[in-house]
Scaffold this active site. Structure first.
Site, PDB file in Angstrom:
ATOM      1  CD  GLU A 182     -20.482 -60.408 -59.604  1.00 52.45           C
ATOM      2  OE1 GLU A 182     -21.716 -60.202 -58.512  1.00 52.45           O
ATOM      3  OE2 GLU A 182     -19.199 -59.769 -59.323  1.00 52.45           O
ATOM      4  CD  GLU A 262     -17.987 -55.683 -60.274  1.00 52.33           C
ATOM      5  OE1 GLU A 262     -18.409 -56.042 -58.764  1.00 52.33           O
ATOM      6  OE2 GLU A 262     -19.075 -56.166 -60.807  1.00 52.33           O
TER       7      GLU A 262
END
Ligand SMILES: *[C@@H]1O[C@H](CO)[C@@H](O)[C@H](O)[C@H]1NC(C)=O
Ligand SMILES: *[C@@H]1O[C@H](CO)[C@@H](O)[C@H](O)[C@H]1NC(C)=O
Ligand SMILES: *[C@@H]1O[C@H](CO)[C@@H](O)[C@H](O)[C@H]1NC(C)=O
Ligand SMILES: *[C@@H]1O[C@H](CO)[C@@H](O)[C@H](O)[C@H]1NC(C)=O
Length: 299
Positions: A182, A262
């Site tokens: 991320e 995710e």
């Protein structure tokens, strides 16, 4: 043997090699699917961080995951646990990553690795070793600062060659590896760092594994998170507008399979706050929407 027989035998050898012998995991960019041994492939995997779970429970958890219908597991690799002090490596007991990967293969689960080096994972300093701070407090982490990169370089030169035998192409279960984590959520937005990591990982894996990134489901995250030449995926939870989320990704990466790396079937607890719960109805509803769009999912 005459020439004809030789040529026919050679052809049979080549055809069987191509159709049965070659282990391959790749991206079919024109048909927007993964190809596993040449066949369209979708994964539905679950996160299982070996370093959080006593080794005695690993097999039990894998049996349950496979029985639930998952065909892959995804795990981070935590640098700080594996290199407790500079140049000292630990892969024993709960840190036996290689045993973990072998066990997954035995349970018919593919493996997606996220070696970071920053992993977030709700771990202190995103799994980076604390000795980075004591060595030189001015070191700029997650950037192209050479003081930081030298350590990343040493760690990845230790780790990645040891993972090569476990890559899908080489007979193991590892189909993909994530670059950073991320990174689009981090302020530095240093493309020289992310492209260096991409090249380092590609070099050390002999270009034999699909490299990918994961970022939040908004253009603002993709801006600094996507890396040229690296497959981009996104993450979001139940109740999110799936089509809208992937439209952001499509605007930056027009082709390739869709992946939610995710999918938040739960959420973390902080001390003294109420226990987090997620509606199972909503988890199922959004999961079904993604499956109907052929999205590969990691829960
Ligand atoms: C590191 O990044 C900075 C800022 O983006 C840039 O000025 C510098 O040239 C980069 N250094 C290397 C070695 O790429
Ligand atoms: C990767 O390999 C290429 C070709 O050998 C080399 O030019 C490049 O410096 C390497 N990059 C890293 C980060 O190791
Ligand atoms: C990525 O690639 C595109 C097209 O080759 C190029 O225009 C762009 O500058 C690259 N971005 C970075 C951050 O290297
Ligand atoms: C999903 O994959 C199936 C089988 O390959 C295909 O027929 C279908 O069109 C795909 N659906 C979408 C929404 O891409």
């Amino acid at each position: 043997m005459d020439l004809h027989a030789t040529i026919i035998l050679l052809l049979i050898f080549l055809i069987t090699r191509v159709s049965f012998g070659q282990r391959q995991f790749q991206i079919d960019w024109s048909n927007n699917v993964f190809l596993k041994d040449g066949q369209p492939f979708q994964y539905v995997s679950g996160s299982f961080h070996y370093f959080r779970v006593p080794v005695e429970y690993w097999s039990d958890r894998m049996i349950k995951m496979r029985s639930a219908g998952l065909n892959a597991i995804q795990t981070y690799i935590e640098w700080r646990s594996h290199e407790p002090s500079i140049g000292v490596y630990n892969f024993e007991d709960n840190l036996n990553l290689f045993g973990f990967i072998e066990m997954a293969q035995k349970h018919d689960l593919l493996v997606i690795l996220r070696p970071g080096p920053y992993i977030c994972a709700e771990r202190d300093m995103g799994g980076l070793p604390s000795w980075l701070l004591t060595e030189d407090p001015s070191m700029a982490l997650r950037s192209n600062d050479s003081r930081y990169l030298n350590h990343v370089n040493r760690w990845f030169n230790y780790l990645l060659p040891r993972l090569n035998p476990y890559l899908y192409k080489n007979g193991g279960p590892v189909i993909m590896m994530q670059v950073e984590n991320e990174y689009g959520s981090y302020f530095a937005c240093d493309f020289s760092y992310t492209s260096y990591l991409r090249d380092l990982m590609a070099n050390l894996t002999n270009n034999d594994v699909v490299l990918f990134t994961t970022d939040g489901n908004a253009l603002s995250y993709l801006k600094c998170g996507l890396i040229n030449g690296t497959f981009g995926t996104i993450d979001f939870g139940p109740g999110t507008d799936v089509a809208q989320s992937f439209s952001y990704l499509r605007s930056r990466q027009p082709n390739g399979p869709l992946v939610n790396s995710e999918y938040y079937t739960g959420w973390l607890d902080h001390w003294a706050e109420p226990h987090s719960v997620t509606s199972d109805e909503l988890v199922i509803k959004t999961l079904e929407t993604m499956l109907s769009m052929n999205v590969s999912i990691n829960m």
